[in-house]
Design a protein around this motif. Sequence first.
Motif: not given
Length: 828
Positions: A325-342
Amino acid sequence: MVTKFIRFLPLIIASLVSFSSSFTPSDNYLLNCGSPSNTSIYSRLFLTDSTKPGSDFLSADRSISLKNQVPSPNSSTLYHTARVFTRSSGYRFNIKKNGTHLVRFHFSPFVSQGFDLTTANFSVLVNGNLILGGLHLNNTDTVLREYILKIDRTAVEIVFTPGNESGFGFVNAIELFSAPRDFIVDEGVKLLSADGSKVYKNLSSRVLETVTRINVGGPKVTPFNDTLWRTWIPDDDYLVLKSAARRVNTTHPPNYQTGGASRDIAPDSVYMTAQEMNRENPNFNARFNITWNFPVGSDCARYLVRLHFCDIVSRGLNLLYFNVYINGYLACEDLDLSTVYHALASPVYFDVIVDSGDSTVVQVSVGPSILSSTSAMNAILNGAEIMKILGHENSESSTKEKNIWIIVGLVVGFVGLCLILLALLLVMKCWKKKPKPRPAESVGWTPLRVNGGSSHSRMSEGTAYVSPGPNGYLAMRIPFADLQFATNNFDKSLIIGSGGFGMVYKGVLRDNTKVAVKRGVPGSRQGLPEFQTEITVLSKIRHRHLVSLVGYCEEQSEMILVYEYMEKGPLKKHLYSSGFPPLSWKQRLEICIGSARGLHYLHTGSAQGIIHRDIKSTNILLDENYVAKVADFGLSRSGPCLNETHVSTGVKGSFGYLDPEYFRRQQLTDKSDVYSFGVVLFEVLCARPAVDPLLAREQVNLAEWAMQWQKKGMLEQIIDPHLAGQIKPSSLKKFVETAEKCLADYGVDRPTMGDVLWNLEYALQLQETAQQREPSEGSSVDGPNSPTFGIVPQIPSSNIRADGERGNHNSDISTTDVFSQLMTNDGR
C-alpha cells in the motif's frame, strides 16, 4: 559493537565484490569546485575546475574561488573549497552519449574572504530548465541534491543565478555522469490516485529529484559500496511502529536474473537485508501491516516511489503472498515474488507514482494477503527510494494557456446571461407572498429523524420534508448547478483545503450563506464509503460542537458534501503555522472543552453511540468566535451493541493519533477516540505536530516524547513558549493529568469523554479562579492514579451547553445538569 560488525560482515564483503564490478559511465564529470588541485574520494578522481575563464568547464569570468581556512577535521576535502558566483554563470560539459544522466550538487557553507556562504540565496538551471529554485542554507550542514534527467543535447549547461543583485550562489562539488541503461523506464509505471490507477507515460523525460533512499532492515550504505556512488540510510527512524517489524538478513548474494534488478539498481546489501512482520510479538494478531512514513515536502507534489524486494525469508516457492500500500492505496495485491523469475532471492523493484496531496509524508505499508496461509503469513520490504517529479503540471498549464481566450469569452457570456436571469428572478420574487416560518425544533441528545433533514439544509420550504429517496436523504440534495454557482465553477482561487477525498472550496449559496464545499475527484467512486458514511452520520445528529452538514450532491458522477463554513479553519493552523496569532491558554482550554463536548455527544447520543476514528487537530475546526467543532466523519463507525465490548474492524485513522491497542487488536471502542484526543491535548499544549519525522529520533512521536518529560516531572520545559507566564500551575497540572490518562496503553485504563470533559472544565475554572474546590467524599481531584480520577464535582459551566442546537434555550435543564447529578457523589 563487535557483534553488530560480525552480523553485517557478509554484507560488507558482498559490497566490496559488487564495487569491484562497478558501472563505467560514458560521461563522467567530477569537479572539485574552487580547488586548485584534484582530489580522490571513494576511489573517484574529482578534477579541479579551471580558474582560467572560458577553458575546460567554467563558462565565464563571473566567479570566485574560496578556501575554508578552518575546515572541520572530519569533513571531506571536497568541502574545503567552493566556487562562488556573483552573477549568473556556471559550467558547460560536452556529452558523448545522450540518455538518462545523474547530476549531484554538493553544498557545504563556510565563511571566507568576506563571503558567508550560509547567506547565499540562488537558483540552479540545467539547459535552461529550473531544477533548484531559491536555495537558502541557514546552517553549516552539508547538503547533497541529486537529480535524474534525460539529456538529448550535445552539451549540458549548468547555471547558478543569484537571488538578487547583491546576492551570490556557490557550489563545492559537481557530479555529472551517465546512468545505466533502463535506469528509468516508461513501461508499466503505475499512477495511483483517488480515481484509481492508470499508466503513467514518459517518465524518463521528467526531471526527478531524489528525496530519500532507504536500506530497509540494514545498515547505512556509503557511496564506496554502491556502483552509482549513492548513500542508503537505515529505516529505523521511519517505522511507524517498530515493534511490528523484525530485521532479517542473509549471507548469500542475490540471485540476479536477466531483465530484473541489477547491482546498479540497488547494491547487494540492500537486497540481502529486509524487515519482515514480527509475528513473535504477542500483542499482534495474525494480520497486521508494517508501515513507514517517509517525509517529503508540503507542496502537493507528485513522487516516484521505487520499492525493492528480494525474498530472503521463504523456504520454498509460492509461500509468501503479501499486499503493498502507498498512501493508503493498494499498489500491489497478492504479490508473490517467486513467480517473477520462479526463483527465491531474486531482486525485483517496482515503480509507482503518487500525489502527496496535503500530506508531508509518503506512506508505505506491507501486509499479508488473503492468499497467505496461517503458517506462512508474512510481508517484507528490502529498500525504498522516493523521488520528486519536477514540473509534472507543465503540460496541463500549457493547455490551459492555449484555451484562455475561449474560457474568457464563455465566462463573459455566462455572466451576462446570469445578470438577465437574476433580474427576472427578482421581479418574480416580488410577486410571491412570503411563506410563514416554521417553528424551531427542540433538539436534544437524541439523533434527528433520518427523513427530517437538517435545519441547516438550504432546500426550499416545499422539499424539506418530502419522502426520502433510496438512501433516505433526498431532502438534503443540492443541485450541482447551485454548487457551481456557489464556488464560481469550482474556482481554484477558492480552494481552502485538500485531502484524500478531494478539494475543499469556500462557497456562497444563493441565499448568501457561506459554506465549505468538499468535492470528491469527479468520476471517482473510491471515496464512496466515506461519502455515504458522512451523510449517514451528519444527517442524524446536530450539536453545537459538531460541524453541520448543509447538504450533498450526487449527480453527474459527482460526490460533493456541503458543510457550514468555519471561518478560522482547522485548529492545527493556529498552533504551529505561520501567519496566525498564538492562542491564549484560556482559548486553548475552551477549544478543548468544545471538542470534548462534541465527542461526548457522539459517544453517548444514541444507544450504540458513534466512534469518530480520526480525531486530530486538522479535524477540529474553529468558527469566527473560535468555537470548536469536530469535523470529518468519513471514517466513523457505530459503537458496540449493549452486549458487546468492542467493534472488530480494520485499522483506520492517522498515525501519531492512532490508539496502539486498536492497532494491535483491531478492536475499536470509544476509548480509541479518547487516546487520539489525548494526543490533541498535548498538541495544544506543546504546539507541535503529533508526528514530525524531521526531529531527533526520540522527539518524532509527540505522545511518547511528552510522556517522557511528564515522567521526569519537567513537562513545563516543552510547552509552547507563547504560553510562558499564562498558565496557573493548578490548571496545568489538571490538564496534563487528563492528557496522560487519555494516553494509557489500554482502553480500560482511560477515562470516558465525559470524564475528560469534566476535568477540562475544571482546569479552566482553576485557571480563572486559581481556587480549588473541595472534592466530594470518595472523589479525587489531584490523584491521576486513583480509580475515581475524572469524576470531579463541580458546577457546570453556564457558557457552554451540551444540547444540540446553538441558541436553543427551550429546554428546562441541560444535559450538563443531568450528568452532574449522575457523575458526582452528591448527585447520587
